[in-house]
Motif scaffolding. Structure first.
Motif, mmCIF file in Angstrom:
data_model
loop_
_atom_site.group_PDB
_atom_site.id
_atom_site.type_symbol
_atom_site.label_atom_id
_atom_site.label_comp_id
_atom_site.label_asym_id
_atom_site.label_seq_id
_atom_site.Cartn_x
_atom_site.Cartn_y
_atom_site.Cartn_z
ATOM 1 N N PHE A 1 -3.550 5.634 2.167
ATOM 2 C CA PHE A 1 -3.851 6.586 0.986
ATOM 3 C C PHE A 1 -4.466 8.055 1.616
ATOM 4 N N TYR B 1 -3.321 -6.146 2.529
ATOM 5 C CA TYR B 1 -3.486 -4.845 1.583
ATOM 6 C C TYR B 1 -4.684 -4.046 1.824
ATOM 7 N N GLU B 2 -5.925 -4.829 1.836
ATOM 8 C CA GLU B 2 -7.028 -4.059 2.003
ATOM 9 C C GLU B 2 -7.313 -3.323 3.393
ATOM 10 N N VAL C 1 0.870 -1.227 0.000
ATOM 11 C CA VAL C 1 -0.145 -0.222 0.082
ATOM 12 C C VAL C 1 0.702 1.279 0.024
ATOM 13 N N THR C 2 2.157 1.299 0.847
ATOM 14 C CA THR C 2 2.748 2.323 0.962
ATOM 15 C C THR C 2 3.674 2.590 -0.415
ATOM 16 N N GLU D 1 2.344 2.297 -3.335
ATOM 17 C CA GLU D 1 1.360 2.692 -4.259
ATOM 18 C C GLU D 1 1.026 4.019 -4.011
ATOM 19 N N ALA D 2 1.051 4.419 -2.681
ATOM 20 C CA ALA D 2 0.276 5.511 -2.127
ATOM 21 C C ALA D 2 1.339 6.627 -2.409
ATOM 22 N N HIS E 1 -4.793 -2.137 5.237
ATOM 23 C CA HIS E 1 -4.089 -0.943 5.250
ATOM 24 C C HIS E 1 -4.555 0.257 4.424
ATOM 25 N N HIS E 2 -4.832 -0.148 3.208
ATOM 26 C CA HIS E 2 -5.339 0.759 2.005
ATOM 27 C C HIS E 2 -5.759 1.953 2.500
#
Length: 530
Positions: A499, A491-492, A258-259, A261-262, A494-495
């Motif tokens: 973000f 992943y979901e 997640v990090t 991607e964010a 922390h998403h």
């Protein structure tokens, strides 16, 4: 020609000088002092010169002018020359030996020059020639296993080539292997250890030892190693490979994804393009497949296919030359990973043959060609950037610096992409997935020591490597399917929070205007006072 048989002393050297000064003899009628202590050694005075002469085995050899050597030195040189001639040394070799001694070299140094001359004439190998032939004749053809020839890995070839380009190696590359000893290899090892680190030194010693062993076993006469004791086996690498235990939990892996991607654009960077889709996909592949980044980076579009037996799944077939096991390896891709792969294919360069095509277009004349994948270090470099660490840079004064930014993953241990394999093993074992399934997914040899494999799941390693061609796809689906489910759950989880945090930071002027710090990780080279 008057000859006096006497026990030579410094008196006779002085007398020789007086005779020369007063022209007391001629070249055609020399005066000779023959040493009774060292038969064959003479002090011969004729005309304007007086010389040390050695008569041995019916031949006469000039050693030096009488003013160059004392009586004791002349006797020692005569003994050495007599011994060499007894071994069959030619006149040319004896003159080489004498010349080296007169220039200040000791017996061992002069003898080494003679041996080097002989070896060069006989075509004996230098260190560079030995390593090049080891690479060309032993490594590149591959090795036989189970009746089939396994091609060498690109990594092995690159590592040997790098050893041969190290400064410590180049400075010794023309040394004959027949004259080398432990001290030479130890000095080379220590120089590489200082300049490039312990791992580089270990690889250099390992490959050079293997080359020596191969040369002695297959080309002992041509290389010059016939009759040479295998001293290289006693040279230690001084580097103990520690068994690593670090890994990320599946929750931490979800946070990492997640990090990444964010925060595609990191603060303080000159480039605002951000992490590319190809590098992000490489990270996802490294996490979800557990395969080595070197193999992932080379995945070609033609290696991918839909799984006709399982709707929504795909399959990737890694050919043997990119796998550490040197065998073809098929891996099922669960629907979530197959969807990511299909999206990556749409976003990548259509003219490239690679799944993870590099955005850098090189000209046709470039040594890497005009179509290349992302670098196999791209995933590691992305993970380092998320930790606020950038690649070291060497300055003109010899100092090495690193730019440092904010650590976006402060609660995670420092890891590398290879540690994902340990995460997969640990997390799946804890959830009851069979060791055989995990082993099949990771392309391990069955029964590896850190897997708790049930006895009934173990196929004998030798039997499998020789006879079994099964890709064990059902076993692999069992492991990779469960692993992908776990990762996406994390992943979901922390998403949304990550973000939201990233969105707040990226509108903060202090965040946008942040500058990276530069820290020195190796001091500049200081000139040595003369």
């Amino acid at each position: 020609m008057a000859t006096e048989r006497v026990e030579l002393s410094e008196y006779h050297r002085k007398e020789a000088k007086r005779i020369v000064d007063r022209r007391g003899s001629t070249a055609s009628d020399p005066r000779i002092f023959a040493d009774t202590r060292n038969p064959g050694l003479q002090l011969r005075i004729g005309g304007r010169t007086s010389r040390w002469i050695l008569k041995h085995a019916g031949r006469t050899l000039t050693l030096a002018d009488s003013g160059t050597l004392t009586v004791q030195e002349a006797r020692a040189l005569a003994d050495a020359v007599r011994e060499l001639r007894g071994r069959g040394a030619s006149e040319e070799r004896l003159r080489t030996y004498i010349s080296e001694r007169l220039q200040g070299g000791d017996h061992d140094a002069a003898l080494a020059v003679v041996k080097r001359q002989e070896a060069a004439e006989e075509g004996h190998w230098t260190l560079r020639q030995m390593m090049q032939r080891y690479l060309d004749e032993h490594i590149r053809p591959g090795r036989m296993r189970g009746g089939e020839r396994l091609a060498p890995s690109d990594k092995t070839i690159a590592e040997v080539d790098l050893v041969m380009r190290r400064e410590a190696f180049v400075s010794r590359s023309e040394k004959l292997v027949s004259e080398m000893h432990e001290g030479h290899l130890e000095a080379l090892r220590d120089e590489i250890r200082t300049a490039n680190g312990p791992s580089a030194a270990r690889k250099a010693v390992t490959y050079i030892r293997r080359a020596f062993r191969w040369a002695k076993a297959t080309h002992s006469g041509e290389s010059g190693l016939r009759g040479v004791a295998p001293w290289w086996a006693d040279v230690a690498t001084l580097h103990t490979e520690r068994r690593r235990t670090r890994y990320l939990t599946v929750g931490q892996i979800g946070l990492l994804l997640v990090t990444a991607e964010a925060y595609r654009v990191m603060p303080g960077r000159a480039s605002q393009k951000g992490t590319s889709d190809m590098v992000l996909c490489a990270l996802w592949w490294a996490v979800l497949t557990g395969q080595r980044t070197g193999a992932i980076a080379k995945v070609e579009r033609s290696w991918l296919m839909a799984d006709l037996e399982n709707e929504g799944w795909g399959i990737v077939l890694f050919p043997a030359h990119v796998m550490k096991s040197r065998r073809d390896f098929a891996l099922p891709l669960p629907p979530v990973l197959w969807d990511i792969t299909q999206e990556t294919l749409k976003r990548g360069r259509k003219e490239s043959r690679y799944l993870l095509a590099s955005n850098r277009i090189r000209g046709p004349g470039h040594p890497l060609g005009d179509d290349t994948p992302v670098n196999q270090s791209a995933v590691l470099n992305l993970m380092l950037r998320l930790r606020g660490q950038y690649k070291p840079e060497k300055r003109s004064n010899g100092a090495v610096t690193r730019r440092v930014g904010p650590d976006l993953l402060p609660d995670l241990p420092h890891t590398s992409p290879h540690d994902f394999r340990r995460s997969i093993t640990t997390e799946l074992e804890d959830r009851g997935v069979r060791g055989a399934a995990i082993s099949a997914m990771l392309s391990h040899s069955q029964g590896e020591r850190h897997l708790n494999v049930d006895p009934e799941d173990i196929v004998a390693m030798i039997t499998r490597s020789v006879y079994s061609q099964s890709q064990r796809l059902p076993l692999k689906r069992e492991a990779i399917g469960r692993w992908c489910d776990l990762v996406f759950e994390a992943y979901e989880h922390h998403h949304d929070a990550i973000f939201a945090e990233a969105a707040e930071r990226q509108v903060d002027p202090a965040w946008r205007e942040m500058r990276l710090k530069e820290v020195v990780i190796r001091q500049p080279e200081r000139p040595v006072a003369v």
